[in-house]
Motif scaffolding. Structure first.
Motif, PDB file in Angstrom:
ATOM      1  N   TYR A   1       0.837  -1.209   0.000  1.00  0.00           N
ATOM      2  CA  TYR A   1       0.000   0.000   0.000  1.00  0.00           C
ATOM      3  C   TYR A   1       0.869   1.254   0.000  1.00  0.00           C
ATOM      4  O   TYR A   1       0.612   2.206  -0.750  1.00  0.00           O
ATOM      5  CB  TYR A   1      -0.917   0.024   1.228  1.00  0.00           C
TER       6      TYR A   1
ATOM      7  N   GLU B   1      -5.066   7.784  -5.648  1.00  0.00           N
ATOM      8  CA  GLU B   1      -6.368   7.134  -5.816  1.00  0.00           C
ATOM      9  C   GLU B   1      -6.208   5.613  -5.876  1.00  0.00           C
ATOM     10  O   GLU B   1      -6.989   4.875  -5.264  1.00  0.00           O
ATOM     11  CB  GLU B   1      -7.023   7.644  -7.102  1.00  0.00           C
ATOM     12  N   ALA B   2      -5.186   5.167  -6.606  1.00  0.00           N
ATOM     13  CA  ALA B   2      -4.941   3.724  -6.701  1.00  0.00           C
ATOM     14  C   ALA B   2      -4.603   3.138  -5.333  1.00  0.00           C
ATOM     15  O   ALA B   2      -5.063   2.046  -4.982  1.00  0.00           O
ATOM     16  CB  ALA B   2      -3.799   3.464  -7.689  1.00  0.00           C
TER      17      ALA B   2
ATOM     18  N   MET C   1      -5.547   4.246  -2.383  1.00  0.00           N
ATOM     19  CA  MET C   1      -6.745   4.196  -1.549  1.00  0.00           C
ATOM     20  C   MET C   1      -7.641   3.017  -1.931  1.00  0.00           C
ATOM     21  O   MET C   1      -8.169   2.293  -1.070  1.00  0.00           O
ATOM     22  CB  MET C   1      -7.525   5.508  -1.668  1.00  0.00           C
ATOM     23  N   LYS C   2      -7.820   2.794  -3.237  1.00  0.00           N
ATOM     24  CA  LYS C   2      -8.614   1.643  -3.682  1.00  0.00           C
ATOM     25  C   LYS C   2      -7.961   0.338  -3.233  1.00  0.00           C
ATOM     26  O   LYS C   2      -8.651  -0.603  -2.805  1.00  0.00           O
ATOM     27  CB  LYS C   2      -8.758   1.657  -5.204  1.00  0.00           C
ATOM     28  N   TYR C   3      -6.665   0.280  -3.338  1.00  0.00           N
ATOM     29  CA  TYR C   3      -5.919  -0.916  -2.951  1.00  0.00           C
ATOM     30  C   TYR C   3      -6.090  -1.197  -1.459  1.00  0.00           C
ATOM     31  O   TYR C   3      -6.315  -2.346  -1.047  1.00  0.00           O
ATOM     32  CB  TYR C   3      -4.449  -0.700  -3.301  1.00  0.00           C
TER      33      TYR C   3
ATOM     34  N   VAL D   1      -8.580  -0.141   0.588  1.00  0.00           N
ATOM     35  CA  VAL D   1      -9.965  -0.489   0.935  1.00  0.00           C
ATOM     36  C   VAL D   1     -10.282  -1.922   0.520  1.00  0.00           C
ATOM     37  O   VAL D   1     -10.788  -2.730   1.320  1.00  0.00           O
ATOM     38  CB  VAL D   1     -10.942   0.505   0.274  1.00  0.00           C
ATOM     39  N   LEU D   2      -9.968  -2.268  -0.735  1.00  0.00           N
ATOM     40  CA  LEU D   2     -10.275  -3.617  -1.208  1.00  0.00           C
ATOM     41  C   LEU D   2      -9.372  -4.662  -0.557  1.00  0.00           C
ATOM     42  O   LEU D   2      -9.807  -5.779  -0.269  1.00  0.00           O
ATOM     43  CB  LEU D   2     -10.139  -3.671  -2.730  1.00  0.00           C
TER      44      LEU D   2
ATOM     45  N   MET E   1     -10.649  -6.321  -9.213  1.00  0.00           N
ATOM     46  CA  MET E   1     -11.012  -4.932  -9.485  1.00  0.00           C
ATOM     47  C   MET E   1      -9.879  -3.949  -9.184  1.00  0.00           C
ATOM     48  O   MET E   1      -9.803  -2.885  -9.798  1.00  0.00           O
ATOM     49  CB  MET E   1     -12.249  -4.542  -8.671  1.00  0.00           C
ATOM     50  N   TRP E   2      -9.000  -4.295  -8.269  1.00  0.00           N
ATOM     51  CA  TRP E   2      -7.933  -3.383  -7.877  1.00  0.00           C
ATOM     52  C   TRP E   2      -6.767  -3.367  -8.869  1.00  0.00           C
ATOM     53  O   TRP E   2      -6.018  -2.374  -8.955  1.00  0.00           O
ATOM     54  CB  TRP E   2      -7.395  -3.780  -6.499  1.00  0.00           C
TER      55      TRP E   2
ATOM     56  N   ASP F   1      -6.308  -0.354 -11.806  1.00  0.00           N
ATOM     57  CA  ASP F   1      -6.040   0.966 -11.237  1.00  0.00           C
ATOM     58  C   ASP F   1      -4.671   1.022 -10.562  1.00  0.00           C
ATOM     59  O   ASP F   1      -3.958   2.025 -10.665  1.00  0.00           O
ATOM     60  CB  ASP F   1      -7.134   1.339 -10.233  1.00  0.00           C
TER      61      ASP F   1
END
Length: 486
Positions: free
Chosen positions: A148, A162-163, A165-167, A169-170, A232-233, A236
């Protein structure tokens, strides 16, 4: 009277941990050293980090410390972990070599980057050697937290933050699923040890609890691998992260995730293989279809490589679904081959990028042969291997997992794999087409003067062509890792 389990640990007891201790100890030393050196001297942090990984590689290759169990079976060093850790350490070192000039040009190089890579490597080494659910989770989280931070190292870039943060959370969601599955397995068997879980399943009456826990664990493993529908991660993160970080995430952690799948599924819940083999087969089929169809539509090379990763994970899971020594050794062979191919593909992006320009779109490769025939030739080797064209390494890795799936009673999955391999060849050959048949666009970029980068990329790409000459030795090495399986 003192029992053997209460005796203090001696140096001989922890000898199997020597490679991991070298990496972790070196990371702490570099973390402190970085506080006292200037920005101009950061190269020493970089050089020392590569030296630490080289030392760990030498310890693993020579078998220093020997194999055995530590902490009452929580940590297991065996043939499988030695093979995977050897490749993981090598890939981590390649990440640092590839990334030096790229990160320095963009003022992104910070002392914590090699430290984070070292800690992530230690997490992967612990993960593939886990003999206990707790140790597996510890290694996984050490890898995840470092990953992360690495993705977010370019803090001024919107895509990178942004990538990241998505990483996060998922990734947290996947860790929760995995931990919940582990808790159910513990509740059904009463033990955290993988060997104990394996033995307890036969006598357990909690069949529903065991199967539910296994499903949740497979979901967590699928996320870490990047298998559909838990992918999905990937696009991104690959697009947003700096190219050297994307290179790292696309290579060594995939091998570590395969090691985690082997430990949890085969060593842990192996007696339930009749059920989870079909679930793994379904994930493989979905990954093959989704990965290839989505990759065809991409114009960004990083995103194309991300979706192709999903497809390659589908191929890797063919061997796991087949099961047994042949299946797991074929998947290990595929994981090693794919890691080398992915490293080379992102290495080409790094070599062609300059400050202010990222060679991450397929159109950026237009007319490359007219401007730099050697680089175009290297990219050709990489794309041909990824497409599975004979006699490149990618062809033999695909052949191995397809054979394992057929011998494991999953002919339908092997047929689907062949069809998807043909689809995959289209988007890889599209890159070759624009290099050799399209006219160059824009002004030519200045040449990359990093000779080390050029040499490493050349060796990496040429290995994809010449490594099949040592095919029998590589396959025998992978089979030795799982010689205890039937």
């Amino acid at each position: 009277m003192t029992t053997p389990t209460s005796l203090p640990l001696t140096a001989a007891d922890i000898a199997p941990l020597v490679p991991e201790l070298v990496v972790i100890g070196g990371a702490f030393v570099l973390l402190i050293l970085d506080l006292f050196i200037s920005q101009k001297q950061k190269i020493w942090t970089h050089v020392l980090s590569v030296a630490i990984l080289a030392a760990a590689f030498a310890l693993l290759v020579t078998g220093t410390g020997g194999q055995g169990e530590v902490f009452h079976g929580m940590f297991v060093r065996d043939a499988a972990s030695d093979v995977m850790n050897t490749v993981i350490v090598l890939l981590s070192a390649l990440t640092l070599v590839y990334g030096w000039s790229y990160l320095r040009e963009r003022d992104l190089y910070q002392g914590e980057i090699p430290v984070l890579v070292l800690f992530a490597t230690a997490g992967m080494m612990v993960l593939v050697s886990a003999g206990n659910l707790l140790m597996a989770y510890l290694g996984l989280e050490l890898l995840a937290l470092c990953s992360y931070a690495l993705v977010a190292c370019n803090r001024d870039n919107r895509l990178a933050t942004e990538a990241a943060m998505k990483y996060i959370v998922l990734g947290s969601l996947a860790s929760g699923l995995l931990l919940y599955g582990m808790s159910l397995i513990y509740g059904a068997t009463g033990t955290l040890g993988l060997a104990g879980i394996h033995d307890a399943i036969a006598d357990s009456s909690e069949r529903t609890l065991l199967l539910t826990g296994t499903i949740f664990m497979i979901a967590g493993v699928a996320f870490k691998l990047g298998a559909a529908p838990f992918h999905m991660w990937l696009p991104d993160v690959y697009q947003g992260a700096p190219a050297p970080i994307a290179l790292f995430i696309s290579s060594a952690p995939k091998l570590a995730a395969f090691g985690m799948a082997y430990r949890l599924l085969e060593v842990g819940v192996g007696p339930l293989s009749e059920q989870w083999h079909w679930l793994i087969g379904g994930l493989a089929a979905l990954s093959l279809v989704v990965g290839n169809l989505m990759a065809v539509a991409q114009g960004n090379l990083k995103r194309m490589l991300a979706y192709s990763t999903v497809s390659h994970i589908g191929f890797l899971l063919l061997g796991v679904a087949g099961g047994g020594q042949e299946g797991f050794s074929a998947s290990l062979f595929y994981a090693i081959g794919y890691a080398l191919m992915s490293t080379a593909s992102f290495g080409a992006i790094i070599a062609l990028s300059r400050g202010g320009f990222e060679a991450e779109n397929i159109d950026d490769f237009k007319g490359l042969n007219a401007r730099n025939p050697w680089m175009a030739g290297l990219v050709l080797l990489i794309m041909m291997s990824l497409a599975g064209v004979p006699p490149f390494l990618g062809f033999w890795t695909k052949l191995a997992v397809l054979g394992a799936a057929i011998n494991g009673g999953m002919l339908w999955l092997a047929i689907l794999g062949v069809v998807c391999a043909v689809i995959g060849a289209f988007y890889y050959l599209r890159v070759v087409k624009v290099m050799y048949f399209d006219e160059p666009v824009g002004e030519p970029l200045p040449a990359n003067n990093d000779r080390v980068l050029g040499l490493v990329l050349s060796v990496n790409a040429l290995l994809l062509l010449v490594s099949p000459l040592f095919l029998n030795s590589i396959i025998a090495w992978c089979q030795q890792a799982f010689s205890q399986l039937t």
